[in-house]
Design a protein around this motif. Structure first.
Motif, PDB file in Angstrom:
ATOM      1  N   ARG A  64       0.834  -1.215   0.000  1.00  0.00           N
ATOM      2  CA  ARG A  64       0.000   0.000   0.000  1.00  0.00           C
ATOM      3  C   ARG A  64       0.863   1.257   0.000  1.00  0.00           C
ATOM      4  N   THR A  65       1.970   1.225   0.730  1.00  0.00           N
ATOM      5  CA  THR A  65       2.844   2.397   0.766  1.00  0.00           C
ATOM      6  C   THR A  65       3.486   2.637  -0.589  1.00  0.00           C
ATOM      7  N   LEU A  66       3.894   1.566  -1.263  1.00  0.00           N
ATOM      8  CA  LEU A  66       4.452   1.716  -2.607  1.00  0.00           C
ATOM      9  C   LEU A  66       3.428   2.366  -3.533  1.00  0.00           C
ATOM     10  N   ILE A  67       2.176   1.936  -3.439  1.00  0.00           N
ATOM     11  CA  ILE A  67       1.105   2.534  -4.244  1.00  0.00           C
ATOM     12  C   ILE A  67       0.994   4.023  -3.966  1.00  0.00           C
ATOM     13  N   TRP A  68       1.011   4.374  -2.695  1.00  0.00           N
ATOM     14  CA  TRP A  68       0.838   5.785  -2.331  1.00  0.00           C
ATOM     15  C   TRP A  68       1.993   6.636  -2.849  1.00  0.00           C
ATOM     16  N   GLU A  69       3.199   6.141  -2.688  1.00  0.00           N
ATOM     17  CA  GLU A  69       4.350   6.892  -3.158  1.00  0.00           C
ATOM     18  C   GLU A  69       4.367   6.999  -4.681  1.00  0.00           C
ATOM     19  N   LEU A  70       3.979   5.937  -5.358  1.00  0.00           N
ATOM     20  CA  LEU A  70       3.987   5.936  -6.812  1.00  0.00           C
ATOM     21  C   LEU A  70       3.028   6.970  -7.386  1.00  0.00           C
ATOM     22  N   THR A  71       1.914   7.195  -6.709  1.00  0.00           N
ATOM     23  CA  THR A  71       0.890   8.107  -7.220  1.00  0.00           C
ATOM     24  C   THR A  71       0.999   9.510  -6.628  1.00  0.00           C
ATOM     25  N   GLU A  72       2.114   9.806  -5.987  1.00  0.00           N
ATOM     26  CA  GLU A  72       2.311  11.124  -5.374  1.00  0.00           C
ATOM     27  C   GLU A  72       2.155  12.239  -6.415  1.00  0.00           C
ATOM     28  N   GLY A  73       1.556  13.341  -5.983  1.00  0.00           N
ATOM     29  CA  GLY A  73       1.402  14.493  -6.849  1.00  0.00           C
ATOM     30  C   GLY A  73       0.169  14.442  -7.727  1.00  0.00           C
ATOM     31  N   ARG A  74      -0.633  13.394  -7.584  1.00  0.00           N
ATOM     32  CA  ARG A  74      -1.853  13.248  -8.374  1.00  0.00           C
ATOM     33  C   ARG A  74      -3.066  13.243  -7.452  1.00  0.00           C
ATOM     34  N   SER A  75      -4.218  13.479  -8.023  1.00  0.00           N
ATOM     35  CA  SER A  75      -5.469  13.393  -7.264  1.00  0.00           C
ATOM     36  C   SER A  75      -5.941  11.946  -7.306  1.00  0.00           C
ATOM     37  N   ARG A  76      -6.176  11.369  -6.134  1.00  0.00           N
ATOM     38  CA  ARG A  76      -6.436   9.939  -6.040  1.00  0.00           C
ATOM     39  C   ARG A  76      -7.904   9.681  -5.710  1.00  0.00           C
ATOM     40  N   PHE A  77      -8.500   8.753  -6.468  1.00  0.00           N
ATOM     41  CA  PHE A  77      -9.888   8.352  -6.264  1.00  0.00           C
ATOM     42  C   PHE A  77      -9.939   6.832  -6.279  1.00  0.00           C
ATOM     43  N   ALA A  78     -10.635   6.254  -5.297  1.00  0.00           N
ATOM     44  CA  ALA A  78     -10.590   4.806  -5.124  1.00  0.00           C
ATOM     45  C   ALA A  78     -11.983   4.211  -5.013  1.00  0.00           C
ATOM     46  N   THR A  79     -12.119   2.995  -5.525  1.00  0.00           N
ATOM     47  CA  THR A  79     -13.333   2.206  -5.333  1.00  0.00           C
ATOM     48  C   THR A  79     -12.972   0.956  -4.534  1.00  0.00           C
ATOM     49  N   PRO A  80     -13.438   0.847  -3.292  1.00  0.00           N
ATOM     50  CA  PRO A  80     -13.249  -0.380  -2.520  1.00  0.00           C
ATOM     51  C   PRO A  80     -14.344  -1.380  -2.884  1.00  0.00           C
ATOM     52  N   ALA A  81     -13.941  -2.571  -3.317  1.00  0.00           N
ATOM     53  CA  ALA A  81     -14.906  -3.547  -3.809  1.00  0.00           C
ATOM     54  C   ALA A  81     -15.844  -4.006  -2.694  1.00  0.00           C
ATOM     55  N   TYR A  82     -17.131  -3.971  -2.984  1.00  0.00           N
ATOM     56  CA  TYR A  82     -18.208  -4.547  -2.185  1.00  0.00           C
ATOM     57  C   TYR A  82     -18.529  -3.776  -0.919  1.00  0.00           C
ATOM     58  N   TYR A  83     -17.524  -3.361  -0.163  1.00  0.00           N
ATOM     59  CA  TYR A  83     -17.775  -2.751   1.140  1.00  0.00           C
ATOM     60  C   TYR A  83     -17.798  -1.221   1.049  1.00  0.00           C
ATOM     61  N   ARG A  84     -18.667  -0.727   0.217  1.00  0.00           N
ATOM     62  CA  ARG A  84     -18.816   0.722   0.006  1.00  0.00           C
ATOM     63  C   ARG A  84     -19.233   1.444   1.280  1.00  0.00           C
ATOM     64  N   ASP A  85     -20.268   0.947   1.941  1.00  0.00           N
ATOM     65  CA  ASP A  85     -20.786   1.645   3.114  1.00  0.00           C
ATOM     66  C   ASP A  85     -19.833   1.547   4.299  1.00  0.00           C
ATOM     67  N   GLU A  86     -19.134   0.418   4.416  1.00  0.00           N
ATOM     68  CA  GLU A  86     -18.124   0.286   5.463  1.00  0.00           C
ATOM     69  C   GLU A  86     -16.976   1.261   5.220  1.00  0.00           C
ATOM     70  N   ALA A  87     -16.618   1.452   3.945  1.00  0.00           N
ATOM     71  CA  ALA A  87     -15.577   2.429   3.614  1.00  0.00           C
ATOM     72  C   ALA A  87     -16.023   3.836   3.982  1.00  0.00           C
ATOM     73  N   ALA A  88     -17.268   4.162   3.688  1.00  0.00           N
ATOM     74  CA  ALA A  88     -17.786   5.483   4.054  1.00  0.00           C
ATOM     75  C   ALA A  88     -17.721   5.687   5.561  1.00  0.00           C
ATOM     76  N   GLN A  89     -18.011   4.648   6.309  1.00  0.00           N
ATOM     77  CA  GLN A  89     -18.001   4.764   7.772  1.00  0.00           C
ATOM     78  C   GLN A  89     -16.597   5.034   8.302  1.00  0.00           C
ATOM     79  N   VAL A  90     -15.598   4.277   7.819  1.00  0.00           N
ATOM     80  CA  VAL A  90     -14.247   4.476   8.346  1.00  0.00           C
ATOM     81  C   VAL A  90     -13.661   5.807   7.880  1.00  0.00           C
ATOM     82  N   LEU A  91     -14.113   6.295   6.724  1.00  0.00           N
ATOM     83  CA  LEU A  91     -13.646   7.594   6.238  1.00  0.00           C
ATOM     84  C   LEU A  91     -14.492   8.750   6.764  1.00  0.00           C
ATOM     85  N   ARG A  92     -15.498   8.405   7.560  1.00  0.00           N
ATOM     86  CA  ARG A  92     -16.363   9.404   8.202  1.00  0.00           C
ATOM     87  C   ARG A  92     -17.075  10.276   7.156  1.00  0.00           C
TER      88      ARG A  92
END
Length: 279
Positions: A64-92
């Motif tokens: 995950r850290t390699l992914i984050w560093e590789l995409t540095e300087g860009r606007s990042r948008f992610a789709t977490p498979a299946y657990y959409r509402d759980e993702a919304a909860q942890v991201l508040r």
């Protein structure tokens, strides 16, 4: 652990793929992950702080850290498979405020070769509560994934926590060179016909898919897939850096005694090349 990407060209895109079966991806290394009671403090609890426990070990945090560093300087948008509402909860985030999309990407971890595993876009689906705990909003939006903007590496870790409850998990990330194209991305993922990455990605963009096996038995493999319109020199640079960092961590792990020492070691393991004197 040696991070090594295979290269390919597919539909006009440069592809970098790391495949890891059970033998390739090290399990949890620090004995304290089994032997010690986890703190209730988020700063000391390894699962909450780094999404590391006695099942999902330190290697996935490196991915995950390699992914984050590789995409540095860009606007990042992610789709977490299946657990959409759980993702919304942890991201508040209120789930009603999530941009919803009809298509999500799939890499099938049960297929042993990446060309077969790289399925591409499929109709989205999200978790729906079983009766009697019915949820009308979930039922009405079961055919949509959420597209979440990530503004920190903490957000990516939180997504990993949200999707880690099954035998497999998947997070797809679109790193856009131009933030204003987020609306176009949402539109492309909501079109009637199946979208293609070639049409979505523009020069400077990077696409990443992280499909992970947590507990599926023999034959399955985790895949880290990176695609871009242009060649990415940083892929090999970051892979080499984090391979060295992991080998260094492995030589020291048995000297760690407390969770505080563990987190110091993990912070060093995950430090990017520009902040270390060892790369």
């Amino acid at each position: 652990m040696i991070l090594r990407f295979d290269r390919d060209r597919r539909q006009g895109l440069h592809c970098y793929v790391m495949r890891a079966d059970e033998a390739d991806l090290p399990g949890p290394m620090w004995p304290g992950l089994w032997e010690q009671d986890y703190s209730e403090s988020p700063d000391l609890n390894p699962w909450i702080r780094h999404a590391i426990n006695n099942n999902d070990g330190e290697a996935l945090a490196v991915w995950r850290t390699l992914i984050w560093e590789l995409t540095e300087g860009r606007s990042r948008f992610a789709t977490p498979a299946y657990y959409r509402d759980e993702a919304a909860q942890v991201l508040r985030i209120d789930r009603e405020d999530i941009p919803l999309v009809r298509w999500e990407y799939e890499v099938d971890v049960e297929r042993s070769e990446w060309p077969d595993a790289d399925i591409g876009f499929v109709p989205a689906r999200s978790c729906v509560a079983l009766p009697p705990a019915t949820d009308s909003w979930q039922r009405d939006h079961a055919g949509f994934a959420g597209l979440f903007e990530l503004t920190s590496q903490r957000d990516l870790t939180d997504l990993a926590l949200a999707v880690a409850g099954d035998a497999t998990s998947e997070i797809t990330l679109f790193a856009l060179a131009e933030a204003e194209r987020a609306r176009l991305l949402t539109r492309a993922l909501n079109q009637r016909d199946r979208p293609g990455l070639t049409e979505i990605l523009q020069p400077g963009d990077i696409f990443v898919d992280l499909a992970v096996v947590h507990d599926l038995g023999a034959g399955a493999a985790s895949y880290l897939t990176i695609k871009a319109p242009e060649a990415i020199d940083d892929v090999d640079h970051l892979a080499e850096h984090y391979s060295r960092a992991f080998r260094r961590y492995a030589t020291q792990v048995n000297q760690i005694r407390t969770f505080d020492e563990f987190h110091h070691a993990i912070d060093d393991l995950l430090a990017p090349p520009r902040t270390t004197g060892t790369s």
